[in-house]
Write an enzyme that holds these catalytic residues in place. Sequence first.
Site, PDB file in Angstrom:
ATOM      1  N   ASN A 122      43.297  21.831   7.234  1.00 48.46           N
ATOM      2  CA  ASN A 122      43.266  20.760   6.422  1.00 48.46           C
ATOM      3  C   ASN A 122      43.139  20.519   4.972  1.00 48.46           C
ATOM      4  OD1 ASN A 122      40.524  21.286   7.235  1.00 48.46           O
ATOM      5  ND2 ASN A 122      40.115  19.012   7.568  1.00 48.46           N
ATOM      6  N   TYR A 123      42.384  21.853   4.532  1.00 49.40           N
ATOM      7  CA  TYR A 123      41.638  21.879   3.218  1.00 49.40           C
ATOM      8  C   TYR A 123      42.341  23.081   2.461  1.00 49.40           C
ATOM      9  CZ  TYR A 123      37.951  21.696  -0.114  1.00 49.40           C
ATOM     10  OH  TYR A 123      37.004  21.965  -1.035  1.00 49.40           O
ATOM     11  N   ARG A 153      -2.860   7.908   4.050  1.00 45.95           N
ATOM     12  CA  ARG A 153      -3.080   8.717   5.111  1.00 45.95           C
ATOM     13  C   ARG A 153      -1.730   9.370   5.849  1.00 45.95           C
ATOM     14  NH1 ARG A 153      -7.085   3.963   7.528  1.00 45.95           N
ATOM     15  NH2 ARG A 153      -5.625   3.080   6.163  1.00 45.95           N
ATOM     16  N   GLY A 196       0.770  -1.197   0.007  1.00 41.77           N
ATOM     17  CA  GLY A 196       0.063   0.030   0.039  1.00 41.77           C
ATOM     18  C   GLY A 196       0.943   1.321   0.083  1.00 41.77           C
ATOM     19  N   ARG A 221      55.495  33.572  14.131  1.00 38.92           N
ATOM     20  CA  ARG A 221      54.743  34.800  14.180  1.00 38.92           C
ATOM     21  C   ARG A 221      55.745  35.970  14.096  1.00 38.92           C
ATOM     22  NH1 ARG A 221      53.850  33.457  20.474  1.00 38.92           N
ATOM     23  NH2 ARG A 221      55.758  34.659  21.058  1.00 38.92           N
ATOM     24  N   GLY A 276     -11.253  -3.232  11.446  1.00 35.38           N
ATOM     25  CA  GLY A 276     -12.437  -3.898  11.094  1.00 35.38           C
ATOM     26  C   GLY A 276     -12.886  -4.625  12.499  1.00 35.38           C
ATOM     27  N   ASP A 331       2.533  -2.443   8.369  1.00 38.91           N
ATOM     28  CA  ASP A 331       2.110  -1.213   9.319  1.00 38.91           C
ATOM     29  C   ASP A 331       1.881  -1.538  10.808  1.00 38.91           C
ATOM     30  OD1 ASP A 331      -0.468  -1.920   8.946  1.00 38.91           O
ATOM     31  OD2 ASP A 331      -1.239  -0.010   8.116  1.00 38.91           O
TER      32      ASP A 331
HETATM   33  C1  UD1 Z   1      -6.816  -3.556   7.741  1.00 34.67           C
HETATM   34  C2  UD1 Z   1      -7.979  -4.531   8.078  1.00 34.67           C
HETATM   35  C3  UD1 Z   1      -8.726  -4.230   9.091  1.00 34.67           C
HETATM   36  C4  UD1 Z   1      -7.834  -4.398  10.390  1.00 34.67           C
HETATM   37  C5  UD1 Z   1      -6.603  -3.146  10.188  1.00 34.67           C
HETATM   38  C6  UD1 Z   1      -5.573  -3.436  11.386  1.00 34.67           C
HETATM   39  C7  UD1 Z   1      -8.508  -5.261   5.733  1.00 34.67           C
HETATM   40  C8  UD1 Z   1      -9.600  -5.082   4.476  1.00 34.67           C
HETATM   41  N1  UD1 Z   1      -8.895  -4.532   6.782  1.00 34.67           N
HETATM   42  O1  UD1 Z   1      -7.397  -2.414   7.804  1.00 34.67           O
HETATM   43  O2  UD1 Z   1      -9.888  -5.182   9.344  1.00 34.67           O
HETATM   44  O3  UD1 Z   1      -8.651  -4.010  11.608  1.00 34.67           O
HETATM   45  O4  UD1 Z   1      -6.005  -3.695   8.988  1.00 34.67           O
HETATM   46  O5  UD1 Z   1      -4.633  -2.532  11.344  1.00 34.67           O
HETATM   47  O6  UD1 Z   1      -7.611  -6.044   5.520  1.00 34.67           O
HETATM   48  N2  UD1 Z   1      -1.788  -3.635   1.485  1.00 34.67           N
HETATM   49  C9  UD1 Z   1      -1.279  -4.356   0.425  1.00 34.67           C
HETATM   50  N3  UD1 Z   1      -2.197  -4.296  -0.649  1.00 34.67           N
HETATM   51  C10 UD1 Z   1      -3.469  -3.931  -0.765  1.00 34.67           C
HETATM   52  C11 UD1 Z   1      -3.801  -3.231   0.405  1.00 34.67           C
HETATM   53  C12 UD1 Z   1      -3.307  -3.159   1.621  1.00 34.67           C
HETATM   54  O7  UD1 Z   1      -0.337  -4.768   0.478  1.00 34.67           O
HETATM   55  O8  UD1 Z   1      -3.928  -4.034  -2.021  1.00 34.67           O
HETATM   56  C13 UD1 Z   1      -1.322  -3.650   2.855  1.00 34.67           C
HETATM   57  C14 UD1 Z   1      -0.741  -2.248   3.119  1.00 34.67           C
HETATM   58  O9  UD1 Z   1       0.326  -1.989   2.816  1.00 34.67           O
HETATM   59  C15 UD1 Z   1      -0.760  -2.491   4.796  1.00 34.67           C
HETATM   60  C16 UD1 Z   1      -1.623  -3.675   4.947  1.00 34.67           C
HETATM   61  O10 UD1 Z   1      -1.693  -4.084   3.648  1.00 34.67           O
HETATM   62  O11 UD1 Z   1       0.453  -2.814   5.087  1.00 34.67           O
HETATM   63  C17 UD1 Z   1      -3.145  -3.179   5.733  1.00 34.67           C
HETATM   64  O12 UD1 Z   1      -3.727  -2.311   4.658  1.00 34.67           O
HETATM   65  P1  UD1 Z   1      -4.258  -0.952   5.252  1.00 34.67           P
HETATM   66  O13 UD1 Z   1      -4.975  -0.246   3.929  1.00 34.67           O
HETATM   67  O14 UD1 Z   1      -3.458  -0.218   6.033  1.00 34.67           O
HETATM   68  O15 UD1 Z   1      -5.429  -1.720   5.679  1.00 34.67           O
HETATM   69  P2  UD1 Z   1      -6.434  -1.083   7.073  1.00 34.67           P
HETATM   70  O16 UD1 Z   1      -7.640  -0.186   6.592  1.00 34.67           O
HETATM   71  O17 UD1 Z   1      -5.668  -0.419   8.249  1.00 34.67           O
HETATM   72 CA    CA Z   2      -3.617  -0.186   8.342  1.00 28.67          CA
END
Ligand code: UD1
Ligand code: CA
Length: 457
Positions: free
Chosen positions: A386-387, A16, A12, A440, A140, A103
């Site tokens: 030095n320079y 935000r 991702g 000097r 979630g 994350d």
């Molecule tokens: C997600 C969960 C949520 C949970 C929360 C906890 C889903 C749909 N929701 O929400 O239930 O409470 O984490 O922190 O999973 N990522 C990808 N590819 C994508 C989308 C996301 O690799 O297509 C990665 C992002 O880089 C990130 C992680 O997945 O590291 C979570 O994605 P993020 O968009 O932060 O999910 P949340 O909305 O926080």
């Molecule tokens: Ca997240």
Amino acid sequence: MTKRYAIILAAGQGTRMKSKLYKVLHPILGRPMIQHVIGNLKSLQLNKQITIVGFGADKVMDEVGDQSEFVVQEEQLGTAHAVQQAESLLKDQQGTTIVVCGDTPLITTETFEKLFAYHEERNAKATILTTEVQDPTGYGRVIRNEHKEVERIVEHKDANDKELLVNEVNTGTYCFDNQTLFAALQEVSNDNAQGEYYLPDVIEILQKRADKVEAFLTTDSDETAGINDRVALANAEETMKRRINASHMRNGVTLMDPSNTYIGPDVTIEPDVIIYPGSIISGQTTIKSDSVIGPHTEITDCTIGELTVVKQSVVKDSEIGNRVTIGPFAHIRPESLIGNDVKVGNFVEVKKSTFGNKSKASHLSYIGDAKLGENVNVGCGTITVNYDGKNKHLTTIEDDAFIGCNSNLVAPVTIEKGAYVAAGSTITKDVPEEALSIARARQTNKEGYAAKIKNRK
Ligand code: UD1
Ligand code: CA
């Protein structure tokens, strides 16, 4: 033993965060988020580890290096879609797969261990790591049925008013039976508020098939926080700092004000070190016992010996011996080697220089590209020149030499063993062993001349 695999979701952008830097590369106590996650997974003895990359893939892969395999998720269609990218590498394997978000850098190895154990002991097909939070906004929600069994997870944006009140949340970490996971992913749709393929939907799919779904509830909700914006980033920094500082204090280090002391995750500190407020100690730094650091001191990638004092100073990428005093207000720049019983005092800058044992530069000096022997005394205001505008040159000051105040040592130049340089000299030629060099203008005094000046019209 059951084989164990990990999938780390890191594709991702982290919208935000409102940043040029991809989310998982944002540092916490100086170490990128993704490195914390990988570090916390390290001792689990995983048979395979796959990181899903997308936004900033090259930079993320560079950062992680050979600690993981990678799959690129070209389009970010959701967390289920992200996991699916690992299909060709994992689908046929037997064992348990842990899915972790890039994350959530604070989840500890112990919690991962407990989750694995809980999942495997119960022979579950899926186990979600959940926690209860006061403010579940954005997470979630874990929806349980009348028997308290987990039924499904509903995302914040899809939740109804009643579901929004649920405080138990999905931390984004799960254990799955590997083959069950990839089979269930086939059935996930994107029919939801965000039009994404949600990984949490796998839970409901398994539940409907009467597969065993479990939740492991951890009570430490600071640990499971997802870092989506800078507020969460600052909170994570605070949590990590508290955790690291507590472990140093338990190991016998005194922190005068732990909330104002910043120690990186790779720093080693021996017992009976005292650290005063406002100190930032980072990188691969080691501080040996009985040393006193701070207040207001920055130390990066250094080794600091025993019984050494560093006050109100900046020290970088250098090695400092035992019983040394540095500061107040000194700056030790990279590649400096400071011996034992040395003093580097007020307003002294040292760069890429060696100080032999017992040598001193106590006040107002610039010592750059210099090699000082033992027991050298550098007088106040001495400068190694030095320079020349193009190249840097070496100044050598041999054992027991004495450099008078306010001298310029124009490099390349050598002050040999035991020699003296008179105060105010500009030295351009080598000074032989045991000699005194005066470079000097000779002083002339004109008797009674002051009156002449005063009477001038
Ligand atoms: C997600 C969960 C949520 C949970 C929360 C906890 C889903 C749909 N929701 O929400 O239930 O409470 O984490 O922190 O999973 N990522 C990808 N590819 C994508 C989308 C996301 O690799 O297509 C990665 C992002 O880089 C990130 C992680 O997945 O590291 C979570 O994605 P993020 O968009 O932060 O999910 P949340 O909305 O926080
Ligand atoms: Ca997240």
